[in-house]
Write an enzyme that holds these catalytic residues in place. Structure first.
Site, short mmCIF file in Angstrom:
data_model
loop_
_atom_site.label_atom_id
_atom_site.label_comp_id
_atom_site.label_asym_id
_atom_site.label_seq_id
_atom_site.Cartn_x
_atom_site.Cartn_y
_atom_site.Cartn_z
N LYS A 207 -30.25 11.37 92.55
CA LYS A 207 -29.28 10.52 92.32
C LYS A 207 -29.18 9.44 93.40
O LYS A 207 -28.72 9.86 94.30
CB LYS A 207 -28.00 11.02 91.80
CG LYS A 207 -26.61 10.03 91.32
CD LYS A 207 -25.48 10.97 90.79
CE LYS A 207 -24.73 9.82 90.18
NZ LYS A 207 -23.49 10.55 89.80
N LYS A 261 -31.74 9.12 88.47
CA LYS A 261 -30.79 8.25 88.32
C LYS A 261 -30.36 7.28 89.25
O LYS A 261 -30.36 7.64 90.44
CB LYS A 261 -29.56 8.93 87.79
CG LYS A 261 -28.31 8.26 87.41
CD LYS A 261 -27.10 9.15 87.50
CE LYS A 261 -25.81 8.14 86.83
NZ LYS A 261 -24.68 9.17 86.78
C1 PBG Z 1 -20.45 10.10 89.22
C2 PBG Z 1 -21.33 9.60 88.04
C3 PBG Z 1 -21.68 8.48 88.16
C4 PBG Z 1 -22.18 7.93 86.94
C5 PBG Z 1 -22.08 9.09 86.13
N1 PBG Z 1 -21.15 10.02 86.82
C6 PBG Z 1 -21.74 7.51 89.31
C7 PBG Z 1 -20.89 6.94 90.12
O1 PBG Z 1 -19.57 6.63 89.46
O2 PBG Z 1 -21.04 6.88 91.12
C8 PBG Z 1 -22.83 6.72 86.51
C9 PBG Z 1 -23.39 6.47 85.16
C10 PBG Z 1 -23.43 5.13 84.84
O3 PBG Z 1 -23.48 4.19 85.49
O4 PBG Z 1 -23.91 4.89 83.57
N2 PBG Z 1 -20.35 11.65 89.11
#
Ligand code: PBG
Length: 339
Positions: A207, A261
């Site tokens: 991520k 991601k």
């Molecule tokens: C954090 C989380 C994020 C996303 C899902 N869970 C990233 C964040 O806010 O830093 C992003 C999902 C998206 O942008 O569609 N645990």
């Protein structure tokens, strides 16, 4: 055209003409390598407290937040379209958020309430729950914030508690999106200890500290809360080896599936991970990617449906086994109507 030119082209190609296979619709279909089906999609679903409400999300055209009762109908449609699994993300009231994200371990929190409702109403769809702390922290971080630092091991303890209540509620796959060190091993151990040997783990393995998450933060209400950034725990977008090391550790710690991601800007990582580890590998086409396509389409700059399908197919080509995508329902409907 001059005779000379075809002689020149023939001399160059030696009569090898790649365009032969592209001449007809049938021949293009015949040589097609990758296909997209509803089986490839995991649908994220935003949920809110209360009943019988649906809310727009400004930064995500055509995506809503639903109360659990309304979300059930959405999930039924997803199931009917052949989507194998959904991933709930909660937007809870501000009074439920604190420094340690303690609401994560409440067995009746919004994720658990949703999970129980779906297990009852739509038992034949998979539920993938996120045990990161960000929906429940007052500062919007995925971990516990102490003296300006996200402390690793205390965060892991919270994430483990969240994973356990989610598994108790009926979650099929725990998918921690936080990037704390050691959390996969700790979750696996705790799940097994609690008798949840069959609950799987999909790790958010690679991520990245990305700008593409903006709209999501509006969706779950962390946009106004987040202090600083997440660069001390997410991967630097300049790095590729880091993602491989994360995958190595997650797999050793017991991850059943790995994920990359964001999606489209990181297809090289998807391909590398698939080739290196051969694991079930997923990609998350995140909110910013979704909103870029939707807003460009709404402005008439691109053909939205065409670009949507092309972007989803690109994940398959890169080696992904499935895609978390806000386009899931729309793409599945389109595939269904195409027969
Ligand atoms: C954090 C989380 C994020 C996303 C899902 N869970 C990233 C964040 O806010 O830093 C992003 C999902 C998206 O942008 O569609 N645990």
């Amino acid at each position: 055209m001059s005779q000379e030119m075809s002689e020149i082209v023939d001399a160059v190609t030696g009569s090898r003409r790649l365009r032969r296979n592209r001449r007809f619709d049938w021949s293009r279909r015949l040589v097609q390598e990758y296909t997209l089906t509803a089986n490839d999609f995991i649908l994220p679903v935003f949920i809110i407290e209360g009943s019988n409400r649906e809310e727009d999300i400004g930064a995500m055209p055509n995506v809503s937040r639903y109360t659990v009762d309304r979300a059930v109908d959405v999930v039924k449609e997803a199931r009917d379209l052949g989507i194998p699994a959904i991933a709930p993300f909660p937007n809870v009231s501000i009074d439920k958020r604190d420094v340690t994200g303690s609401e994560i371990s409440n067995a009746d929190n919004l994720i658990c309430e949703f999970t129980r409702a779906i297990k009852k109403a739509v038992p034949d769809i998979g539920i993938i729950t996120d045990s990161a702390l960000d929906p429940f922290t007052s500062h919007g971080h995925d971990g516990v914030l102490r003296d300006g630092q996200i402390v690793n091991d205390e965060s892991v303890a919270q994430i483990v508690k969240g994973s356990l209540v989610q598994a108790d509620a009926g979650s099929d796959i725990i998918a921690p999106s936080d990037m704390m060190d050691g959390r996969i091993g700790a979750i696996r151990l705790a799940l097994d200890d609690a008798g949840h040997n069959d609950v799987a783990i999909m790790s958010y393995t690679a991520k990245y500290a990305s700008g593409f998450y903006g709209p999501y933060r509006e969706a779950i209400g962390t946009d106004g809360l987040l202090q600083g950034d997440k660069k001390t725990y997410y991967i630097d977008p300049a790095n590729s080896e880091d993602a491989m090391r994360e995958a190595e550790l997650d797999i050793a710690e017991g991850a059943d599936m790995v994920m990359v991601k964001p999606g489209m800007p990181y297809l090289d990582i998807v391909r590398r991970m698939k080739d290196t580890f051969g694991m079930p590998t997923f990609a998350y086409q995140v909110s910013g990617e979704y909103s870029m396509i939707e807003s460009a389409a709404a402005n008439g700059y691109i053909d939205g449906e065409r670009v949507m399908m092309e972007s989803l197919l690109a994940f398959k080509r890169a080696g992904a086994d499935g895609i978390l995508t806000y386009h899931g329902m729309k793409a599945a409907r389109l595939l269904a109507s195409a027969g």
